[in-house]
Design a protein around this motif. Structure first.
Motif, PDB file in Angstrom:
ATOM      1  N   ARG A 329      26.389   7.072 -24.314  1.00 15.77           N
ATOM      2  CA  ARG A 329      25.846   7.415 -23.072  1.00 15.77           C
ATOM      3  C   ARG A 329      24.381   6.936 -23.927  1.00 15.77           C
ATOM      4  O   ARG A 329      24.393   7.518 -24.877  1.00 15.77           O
ATOM      5  CB  ARG A 329      25.723   8.575 -22.615  1.00 15.77           C
ATOM      6  CG  ARG A 329      24.696   8.608 -21.273  1.00 15.77           C
ATOM      7  CD  ARG A 329      25.421  10.531 -20.492  1.00 15.77           C
ATOM      8  NE  ARG A 329      26.200  10.898 -20.787  1.00 15.77           N
ATOM      9  CZ  ARG A 329      27.487  10.567 -19.605  1.00 15.77           C
ATOM     10  NH1 ARG A 329      26.751   9.566 -18.670  1.00 15.77           N
ATOM     11  NH2 ARG A 329      28.499  10.705 -19.544  1.00 15.77           N
ATOM     12  N   VAL A 331      20.366   7.011 -22.511  1.00 16.87           N
ATOM     13  CA  VAL A 331      19.404   7.124 -21.228  1.00 16.87           C
ATOM     14  C   VAL A 331      18.063   6.729 -21.874  1.00 16.87           C
ATOM     15  O   VAL A 331      17.806   7.418 -23.221  1.00 16.87           O
ATOM     16  CB  VAL A 331      19.394   8.289 -21.197  1.00 16.87           C
ATOM     17  CG1 VAL A 331      18.877   9.313 -19.978  1.00 16.87           C
ATOM     18  CG2 VAL A 331      21.330   8.891 -21.057  1.00 16.87           C
ATOM     19  N   THR A 378      20.049   4.386 -17.561  1.00 19.35           N
ATOM     20  CA  THR A 378      21.148   5.061 -17.876  1.00 19.35           C
ATOM     21  C   THR A 378      22.575   4.361 -17.755  1.00 19.35           C
ATOM     22  O   THR A 378      23.369   3.459 -16.323  1.00 19.35           O
ATOM     23  CB  THR A 378      22.625   6.290 -17.584  1.00 19.35           C
ATOM     24  OG1 THR A 378      20.771   7.147 -17.008  1.00 19.35           O
ATOM     25  CG2 THR A 378      22.159   7.624 -17.712  1.00 19.35           C
TER      26      THR A 378
END
Length: 386
Positions: A329, A331, A378
């Motif tokens: 992930r 961000v 994101t």
């Protein structure tokens, strides 16, 4: 010059209609909901209206044509043309050229049809529809005997929605083309990175095969044959991959710069940008496939570039890369002016390319304002790629 004009006219005639136009949206039902009572009230309350039932029916039909104006623009124009021209002809016969007009002010809704004709219809539909519209315009001049100023003004009013429909269609097509170019460019970049990775491994296979042949003198003949096959197949694969990427690059010079990856993301904080960039890597973000590794770097780089360019009054840009099980992930957020950022977010095509890259790798990308302040991107990519 005449030949060019004929060729241009033929291209316009062959222009296809807009693909998959929206059938009905909330605005269409809002128009119908507002204009039906308006037409009824005007038709019933205006004292100077003649042929009241027919005029009210005509106005109501005009309102309902708005529901099919995108999918069948020429048919709606033709329907209104038949009804209005019939009315004009009957009025000329019964009332004479000096008779009172029979229409309602609410019939100005007719002007939405020329816009729809040039916004959604084919070139053939636009040409035939324009003939019908000009015929109606000529009948109205003959019926009302307008002076020159009224004629010019009426012609301008008729052409205004035509010009607007054509302009909106051109601008929309241009934007769609630029979006597709951004997506194609991202696909080309991804293909280039995949090629570089595969080429590296295939080159190593070829070298190992050559070395195997050199030391296989004491080995069985079958081993030599297998090594020769490995070298042949590896070289062929490398040649085919180079041919493919050469076509994608369209004669551009090959980029020999080493491919960037997650290990290089921290360098993005040390380039002296303002606002400062904070980098945080957590979890398992090592030993990623080359395509995912390169994509994470590109997405972080593009997000930081967008934040530096658009995030006014921002004091920092935070980048977090989190290895979480089967996904990674990314961000990126800032604390810049949310109003300004929201206003400029849709003007470029960086986000289009970023989203395309994430989708091609089997992931997702979302971008938008944060609940408190600033902007956030994101991206979630599968660890093993698609």
């Amino acid at each position: 010059m005449v030949t060019d004009a004929l060729r241009y006219g033929l291209e316009l005639w062959r222009e296809p209609p807009v693909a998959d136009p929206p059938k009905r949206v909330w605005r269409d039902w809002a128009i119908v909901g507002v204009m039906i009572p308006v037409a009824l009230l005007e038709g019933l309350l205006r004292p100077d209206v003649i042929w009241r039932p027919w005029v009210i029916v005509l106005a109501l039909i005009a309102v309902w044509t708005t529901l099919w104006r995108r999918t069948h623009p020429l048919a709606m124009v033709a329907l209104i043309a038949v009804l209005v021209s019939t009315t004009d002809i009957i009025a000329l016969i019964n009332l004479g050229r000096g008779g009172e007009p029979v229409g309602l002010y609410s019939m100005a809704l007719f002007l939405i049809l020329p816009y729809a004709l040039f916004r959604w219809g084919s070139g053939r539909d636009a040409a035939l529809g324009m003939v019908l519209l000009l015929t109606l315009f000529g009948l109205s001049i003959f019926r009302d005997s307008n002076n020159l100023g009224d004629i010019v003004g009426g012609f301008i009013v008729l052409l205004l929605p035509v010009e607007m429909g054509g302009a909106v269609r051109y601008l929309t097509a241009t934007r769609d083309q630029r979006i597709e170019q951004a997506r194609s460019g991202e696909r080309e970049q991804l293909a280039r990175e995949l090629h570089d990775t595969v080429a590296h491994h295939v080159s190593a296979i070829a070298i190992q095969a050559q070395a195997g042949q050199a030391v296989a003198a004491t080995s069985p003949d079958t081993a030599i044959a297998a090594l020769a096959t490995i070298e042949q197949e590896a070289s062929r694969t490398l040649a085919e991959m180079r041919h493919m990427i050469g076509a994608l690059r369209q004669d551009a010079e090959a980029d020999l710069t080493p491919q960037r990856g997650v290990a290089d993301i921290e360098r993005l904080a040390g380039n002296g940008t303002r606002p400062p960039v904070e980098i945080e890597l957590t979890g398992d973000v090592e030993r990623l496939p080359a395509a995912i590794d390169a994509a994470l770097y590109r997405l972080a780089q593009e997000s930081i570039t967008n934040a530096v360019r658009h995030a006014r009054q921002a004091s920092r840009i935070a980048v977090r890369l989190i290895g979480d099980g089967d996904v990674v992930r990314l961000v990126v957020n800032d604390d810049g002016d949310p109003v300004n950022r929201s206003a400029t977010a849709g003007k470029g095509f960086g986000l289009v390319g970023m989203r395309e890259r994430a989708t091609l790798l089997g992931g997702t990308l979302e971008a938008g304002p944060r609940p408190d302040r600033g902007w956030q991107v994101t991206a979630v990519l599968p660890r093993e790629g698609r």
